[in-house]
Design an enzyme around this catalytic site. Structure first.
Site, PDB file in Angstrom:
ATOM      1  N   GLU A 210     -25.040 -36.031  27.932  1.00  0.00           N
ATOM      2  CA  GLU A 210     -24.833 -35.593  26.114  1.00  0.00           C
ATOM      3  C   GLU A 210     -24.293 -33.673  25.603  1.00  0.00           C
ATOM      4  O   GLU A 210     -25.681 -32.795  26.090  1.00  0.00           O
ATOM      5  CB  GLU A 210     -26.486 -35.154  25.770  1.00  0.00           C
ATOM      6  CG  GLU A 210     -26.570 -36.887  25.668  1.00  0.00           C
ATOM      7  CD  GLU A 210     -26.241 -37.515  24.540  1.00  0.00           C
ATOM      8  OE1 GLU A 210     -25.647 -36.808  23.574  1.00  0.00           O
ATOM      9  OE2 GLU A 210     -25.935 -38.768  24.489  1.00  0.00           O
ATOM     10  N   CYS A 248     -25.802 -27.752  20.483  1.00  0.00           N
ATOM     11  CA  CYS A 248     -24.371 -28.167  20.475  1.00  0.00           C
ATOM     12  C   CYS A 248     -24.562 -29.248  19.256  1.00  0.00           C
ATOM     13  O   CYS A 248     -22.829 -29.255  18.944  1.00  0.00           O
ATOM     14  CB  CYS A 248     -25.025 -29.515  21.121  1.00  0.00           C
ATOM     15  SG  CYS A 248     -26.364 -30.253  21.297  1.00  0.00           S
TER      16      CYS A 248
END
Length: 485
Positions: A210, A248
């Site tokens: 991720e 993110c």
């Protein structure tokens, strides 16, 4: 104190004993996760404030609430997720039955990220537990209060022989990566993601990465002033609300038509003031930069004179307090670091275009992002964005909300990540779907065996081409082959 090797061996023994496979064990651990966060809510608030300056409301929304929702969903869905799925077999295989059986992978290694140290640590653990795995959790050393909290409390609530926390810096990560695991789950930067993937390749260990990327936001021109205002309000909340832009999934830059840029900047300033006051430095509703290294990295982005000249709002800093003001930049050079590297902070470039549909070409000229956000009421443009761009997710008329939606998978594509999780997708990520097929000893299809002849070739061709005739072919084939032989 156990060595890493001893901890891993204990986890392997525990997993081999079968204790993690039962529904009872899985539910017991999930209830323990819920009890942990409920018993220590205030302590979690304090740790998150100490590490990142998060307000309790932000901490609950982005951390504790995420885990409560995730663990509760797993508890209520576990039996359904674990149940074998029946497979409809072709008649050619009759009599037979097939199913897909989810089984745990074994001992998994989970690396957490520092920006959401509680939720990005415990959420993958919830998935790994739900799937019946043993776990080593490595919290980020860049959030020391939270990593210390997890190391101290997890052994008190969760089964210490199947779930362990190992703290430490890069040297600990390096040593862990030298060991063989059955799965590695990593949340963090692309740079470290490459290191994890390279280490995993030595053992052919599957990975979920991720990562991140420069997530663009497309702001179409709205004829409705209300829609434009709500869109920009959501952009402000999505850019500076969670962890001061250190996300993110956060907005990296905004694409807008030249004619709408002044309205965008005006409303951005207004909502920054509404959310964080006249001087955001004194607001308790905005987080701080995690440490001096990241602060210096962000300051360096602004040291390029061409970038500094593009600042239209903000830009002030306080190194002692690790504070950086919400900053807006208009058309910084596209070859500057701020437009080639993930910002991961409170700086928002605005890139103007002649026509908003040029945004598709702009996005496609860069690495695939983790998310694309698009504010538009143009249905044809929405379809064009979906069909002509590639990203981990696309969200229309909002930002970040997809992360909280457990019925949708969360993950990247290309450089923004490998694999997916959340809800049932977390269970799947930490499971192997084993195909199970059972057949009878009767009847035996002779056409499958040598010696070969033209009849057998034609029979096999028909069997593959017309499966619904499979049972009839099987019976006729047995009879015909018997005569031929």
């Amino acid at each position: 104190m156990q060595t890493m090797e001893q901890s891993l061996n204990e986890l392997r023994s525990s997993f081999a004993s079968g204790r993690t496979r039962s529904v009872a064990w899985r539910k017991q651990q999930l209830r323990a996760v819920l009890k942990l966060i409920h018993d220590h809510e205030d302590e979690i608030f304090n740790a998150l404030h100490q590490d990142l300056g998060k307000h309790p409301v932000e901490a609950y929304r982005d951390e504790i609430g995420v885990i409560e929702k995730s663990a509760s969903l797993s508890l209520s869905s576990l039996e359904t997720w674990m149940a074998p799925k029946k497979g409809k077999l072709p008649l050619l295989f009759y009599p037979a039955k097939g199913e897909v059986l989810p089984e745990p992978l074994g001992v998994v290694l989970i690396f957490t990220a520092w920006n959401f140290p509680i939720s990005l640590g415990l959420d993958p653990v919830v998935g790994a537990i739900s799937a019946g795995n043993a776990v080593i959790l490595k919290p980020s050393e860049l959030a020391p209060a939270c990593s210390s909290f997890l190391a101290r409390t997890i052994p008190l609530y969760l089964d210490p022989e199947t779930i362990k926390v190992i703290n430490g810096g890069p040297d600990v990560c390096e040593r862990l990566l030298q060991l063989k695991f059955d799965k590695i789950f990593f949340t963090g930067s692309q740079r470290v993601g490459r290191i994890v993937m390279q280490a995993a390749a030595k053992h052919l260990t599957p990975v979920t990465l991720e990562l991140g990327g420069k997530c663009p936001t497309i702001l179409d021109t709205f004829t409705n002033a209300h829609d434009m205002k709500i869109a920009i309000k959501r952009i402000v909340g999505g850019k500076w609300g969670p962890c001061c832009g250190q996300v993110c999934l956060g907005i990296d830059y905004v694409l807008v038509e030249e004619k709408s840029a002044s309205t965008l900047i005006k409303l951005l300033k207004e909502f920054i003031q509404i959310f964080y006051g006249e001087n955001p430095k004194h607001s308790d509703s905005i987080s701080r930069i995690v440490n001096k290294d990241h602060f210096e990295r962000l300051r360096n982005l602004l040291r390029d004179p061409r970038v500094a000249d593009s600042i239209v709002h903000g830009g002030s800093i306080d190194e002692g307090k690790l504070y950086m003001e919400p900053t807006i930049l208009l058309d910084p050079p596209l070859d500057a670091q701020i437009m080639t590297e993930e910002i991961f902070g409170p700086l928002l470039p605005i890139i103007t275009l002649k026509k908003i549909k040029e945004s598709i070409e702009f996005i496609n000229s860069r690495p695939k992002p983790l998310a694309i956000y698009a504010f538009t009421n143009d249905e044809a443009f929405r379809k064009q964005i979906i069909s002509e761009t590639s990203s981990g997710s696309v969200v229309f008329n909002d930002v970040l909300v997809q992360f909280l939606c457990d019925v949708l998978p969360f993950g990247g594509v290309g450089q923004s990540g490998i694999g997916r999780y959340h809800g049932k997708y977390s269970f799947d990520t930490f499971s192997h779907e084993k195909a199970v097929m059972q057949r009878s000893f009767f009847p035996e299809l002779e056409a499958r065996n040598p010696p070969w002849n033209d009849f057998k070739l034609q029979f096999i061709k028909l069997a593959f081409k017309f499966d619904y005739f499979g049972l009839l072919l099987l019976l006729l084939g047995m009879k015909r082959v018997g005569k031929v032989l």
